[in-house]
Design a protein around this motif. Structure first.
Motif, mmCIF file in Angstrom:
data_model
loop_
_atom_site.group_PDB
_atom_site.id
_atom_site.type_symbol
_atom_site.label_atom_id
_atom_site.label_comp_id
_atom_site.label_asym_id
_atom_site.label_seq_id
_atom_site.Cartn_x
_atom_site.Cartn_y
_atom_site.Cartn_z
ATOM 1 N N ILE A 124 17.065 0.672 -45.270
ATOM 2 C CA ILE A 124 17.330 -0.598 -44.586
ATOM 3 C C ILE A 124 16.172 -1.576 -44.752
ATOM 4 O O ILE A 124 16.393 -2.758 -45.027
ATOM 5 C CB ILE A 124 17.656 -0.338 -43.101
ATOM 6 C CG1 ILE A 124 19.023 0.363 -42.994
ATOM 7 C CG2 ILE A 124 17.634 -1.628 -42.280
ATOM 8 C CD1 ILE A 124 19.333 0.947 -41.632
ATOM 9 N N VAL A 125 14.950 -1.105 -44.620
ATOM 10 C CA VAL A 125 13.785 -1.986 -44.727
ATOM 11 C C VAL A 125 13.646 -2.532 -46.148
ATOM 12 O O VAL A 125 13.405 -3.726 -46.337
ATOM 13 C CB VAL A 125 12.494 -1.255 -44.295
ATOM 14 C CG1 VAL A 125 11.266 -2.081 -44.586
ATOM 15 C CG2 VAL A 125 12.548 -0.919 -42.811
ATOM 16 N N GLU A 126 13.812 -1.680 -47.132
ATOM 17 C CA GLU A 126 13.684 -2.124 -48.526
ATOM 18 C C GLU A 126 14.731 -3.175 -48.869
ATOM 19 O O GLU A 126 14.420 -4.200 -49.482
ATOM 20 C CB GLU A 126 13.813 -0.923 -49.475
ATOM 21 C CG GLU A 126 12.662 0.059 -49.361
ATOM 22 C CD GLU A 126 12.936 1.375 -50.062
ATOM 23 O OE1 GLU A 126 11.946 1.992 -50.506
ATOM 24 O OE2 GLU A 126 14.108 1.801 -50.152
ATOM 25 N N VAL B 242 10.775 -7.750 -38.129
ATOM 26 C CA VAL B 242 10.634 -6.295 -38.265
ATOM 27 C C VAL B 242 9.172 -5.941 -38.512
ATOM 28 O O VAL B 242 8.620 -5.022 -37.897
ATOM 29 C CB VAL B 242 11.545 -5.770 -39.405
ATOM 30 C CG1 VAL B 242 11.184 -4.344 -39.783
ATOM 31 C CG2 VAL B 242 13.012 -5.858 -38.994
ATOM 32 N N LYS B 243 8.508 -6.676 -39.393
ATOM 33 C CA LYS B 243 7.094 -6.423 -39.680
ATOM 34 C C LYS B 243 6.220 -6.725 -38.463
ATOM 35 O O LYS B 243 5.294 -5.976 -38.154
ATOM 36 C CB LYS B 243 6.637 -7.266 -40.869
ATOM 37 C CG LYS B 243 7.178 -6.780 -42.191
ATOM 38 C CD LYS B 243 6.717 -7.662 -43.337
ATOM 39 C CE LYS B 243 7.237 -7.142 -44.661
ATOM 40 N NZ LYS B 243 6.795 -7.959 -45.800
ATOM 41 N N ALA B 244 6.510 -7.813 -37.772
ATOM 42 C CA ALA B 244 5.696 -8.221 -36.615
ATOM 43 C C ALA B 244 5.765 -7.212 -35.479
ATOM 44 O O ALA B 244 4.831 -7.103 -34.684
ATOM 45 C CB ALA B 244 6.143 -9.594 -36.121
ATOM 46 N N THR B 245 6.866 -6.475 -35.395
ATOM 47 C CA THR B 245 7.041 -5.523 -34.298
ATOM 48 C C THR B 245 6.839 -4.075 -34.727
ATOM 49 O O THR B 245 7.133 -3.158 -33.965
ATOM 50 C CB THR B 245 8.453 -5.671 -33.696
ATOM 51 O OG1 THR B 245 9.421 -5.492 -34.738
ATOM 52 C CG2 THR B 245 8.631 -7.014 -33.029
ATOM 53 N N ASP B 246 6.337 -3.881 -35.939
ATOM 54 C CA ASP B 246 6.076 -2.541 -36.472
ATOM 55 C C ASP B 246 7.315 -1.653 -36.506
ATOM 56 O O ASP B 246 7.222 -0.430 -36.348
ATOM 57 C CB ASP B 246 4.956 -1.844 -35.681
ATOM 58 C CG ASP B 246 3.631 -2.568 -35.801
ATOM 59 O OD1 ASP B 246 3.339 -3.073 -36.905
ATOM 60 O OD2 ASP B 246 2.897 -2.637 -34.797
ATOM 61 N N LEU B 247 8.486 -2.252 -36.713
ATOM 62 C CA LEU B 247 9.715 -1.468 -36.831
ATOM 63 C C LEU B 247 9.979 -1.005 -38.267
ATOM 64 O O LEU B 247 10.947 -0.292 -38.515
ATOM 65 C CB LEU B 247 10.916 -2.274 -36.316
ATOM 66 C CG LEU B 247 11.018 -2.383 -34.802
ATOM 67 C CD1 LEU B 247 12.126 -3.342 -34.392
ATOM 68 C CD2 LEU B 247 11.244 -1.011 -34.177
ATOM 69 N N GLU B 248 9.108 -1.394 -39.190
ATOM 70 C CA GLU B 248 9.272 -0.966 -40.582
ATOM 71 C C GLU B 248 9.274 0.555 -40.691
ATOM 72 O O GLU B 248 10.091 1.124 -41.430
ATOM 73 C CB GLU B 248 8.148 -1.512 -41.457
ATOM 74 C CG GLU B 248 8.287 -2.954 -41.819
ATOM 75 C CD GLU B 248 7.101 -3.412 -42.632
ATOM 76 O OE1 GLU B 248 7.287 -3.669 -43.833
ATOM 77 O OE2 GLU B 248 5.991 -3.499 -42.058
ATOM 78 N N ASP B 249 8.372 1.201 -39.982
ATOM 79 C CA ASP B 249 8.283 2.652 -40.055
ATOM 80 C C ASP B 249 9.553 3.313 -39.536
ATOM 81 O O ASP B 249 10.066 4.253 -40.133
ATOM 82 C CB ASP B 249 7.073 3.166 -39.261
ATOM 83 C CG ASP B 249 5.753 2.775 -39.905
ATOM 84 O OD1 ASP B 249 5.742 2.528 -41.138
ATOM 85 O OD2 ASP B 249 4.745 2.692 -39.188
ATOM 86 N N VAL B 250 10.062 2.821 -38.430
ATOM 87 C CA VAL B 250 11.277 3.394 -37.842
ATOM 88 C C VAL B 250 12.476 3.179 -38.755
ATOM 89 O O VAL B 250 13.199 4.120 -39.079
ATOM 90 C CB VAL B 250 11.553 2.783 -36.447
ATOM 91 C CG1 VAL B 250 12.884 3.267 -35.896
ATOM 92 C CG2 VAL B 250 10.426 3.113 -35.479
ATOM 93 N N LEU B 251 12.695 1.942 -39.193
ATOM 94 C CA LEU B 251 13.866 1.626 -40.016
ATOM 95 C C LEU B 251 13.736 2.113 -41.452
ATOM 96 O O LEU B 251 14.702 2.076 -42.209
ATOM 97 C CB LEU B 251 14.146 0.127 -39.993
ATOM 98 C CG LEU B 251 14.639 -0.417 -38.655
ATOM 99 C CD1 LEU B 251 14.779 -1.927 -38.709
ATOM 100 C CD2 LEU B 251 15.962 0.235 -38.265
ATOM 101 N N GLY B 252 12.560 2.588 -41.826
ATOM 102 C CA GLY B 252 12.366 3.165 -43.144
ATOM 103 C C GLY B 252 12.605 4.666 -43.167
ATOM 104 O O GLY B 252 12.618 5.286 -44.221
ATOM 105 N N GLN B 253 12.790 5.265 -41.970
ATOM 106 C CA GLN B 253 13.004 6.708 -41.886
ATOM 107 C C GLN B 253 14.465 7.057 -42.168
ATOM 108 O O GLN B 253 15.293 6.197 -42.412
ATOM 109 C CB GLN B 253 12.568 7.217 -40.519
ATOM 110 C CG GLN B 253 11.072 7.085 -40.302
ATOM 111 C CD GLN B 253 10.630 7.586 -38.952
ATOM 112 O OE1 GLN B 253 11.380 8.221 -38.232
ATOM 113 N NE2 GLN B 253 9.390 7.286 -38.599
ATOM 114 N N SER B 254 14.764 8.336 -42.033
ATOM 115 C CA SER B 254 16.069 8.844 -42.443
ATOM 116 C C SER B 254 17.236 8.344 -41.605
ATOM 117 O O SER B 254 18.351 8.287 -42.085
ATOM 118 C CB SER B 254 16.051 10.368 -42.462
ATOM 119 O OG SER B 254 15.777 10.875 -41.177
#
Length: 188
Positions: free
Chosen positions: A42-44, A59-71
């Motif tokens: 989703i992030v990509e 998404v970047k401002a709230t550090d949700l990249e890590d969450v939405l980049g997971q499985s």
């Protein structure tokens, strides 16, 4: 005699099935970058989209990249840049201020549902719910979904609505549905 809602559900299900078949047959005919990235997460895909720059910045401002980049899987109701443009420039700037990151994160997670909710799953829920259903968001509160004509429309607790304009952008960790407005978990 069949009810009008049942007829609408059958027609909508057939239409979504046809669209899904067409997507699997010829991706080049589809206008959105979102549909072209089943091997990306989703992030990509959101980062590659020219239509979701504001969403990606949030998404970047709230550090949700890590969450939405997971499985996941996750279902993201992704407001387009045009959806965010309905806010004034001042409202958007205020939302991105460091002291408002909690509110921005709440807003974003209100657009995310755990699980993989394809359009056909949403449609089945709407049909079994007589044209209405609810989904619990990652943020913790519910969003309502209903039919408005032949459109699937999300409604927040304030009565703001967002129509799904592009459905079923399948990703490696879920699905993205583009929406035409930003729905709100609380007043901004």
């Amino acid at each position: 005699m069949k009810s009008p809602l049942l007829k609408l559900c059958v027609i909508a299900f057939c239409l979504l099935s046809t669209i899904s078949f067409a997507q699997n047959q010829s991706l080049t005919a589809l206008p959105s970058v979102l549909y072209l990235a089943k091997d990306k997460n989703i992030v990509e895909t959101t980062g590659d989209s020219d239509n979701h720059k504001i969403l990606m910045a949030a998404v970047k401002a709230t550090d949700l990249e890590d969450v939405l980049g997971q499985s996941g899987p996750f279902t993201v109701f992704a407001p387009s840049d045009n959806a965010f443009a309905k806010f004034s420039k001042e409202e958007l700037q205020k939302l991105f201020l460091l002291e408002n990151r909690k509110e921005l994160k709440s807003l974003l997670t209100y657009h995310i549902v755990a699980g993989n909710l394809s359009a056909s799953k949403i449609l089945r829920a709407l049909c079994s719910g007589k044209g209405k259903t609810t989904f619990r968001t990652v943020q913790g509160t519910k969003i309502n979904a209903s039919f408005v004509g032949t459109d699937i429309v999300l409604t927040d607790s304030f009565g703001n609505t967002a129509k799904i304009t592009e459905a079923d952008a399948k990703q490696s960790n879920g699905v993205i549905h583009e929406i035409d407005s930003v729905i709100l978990p609380s007043k901004l």
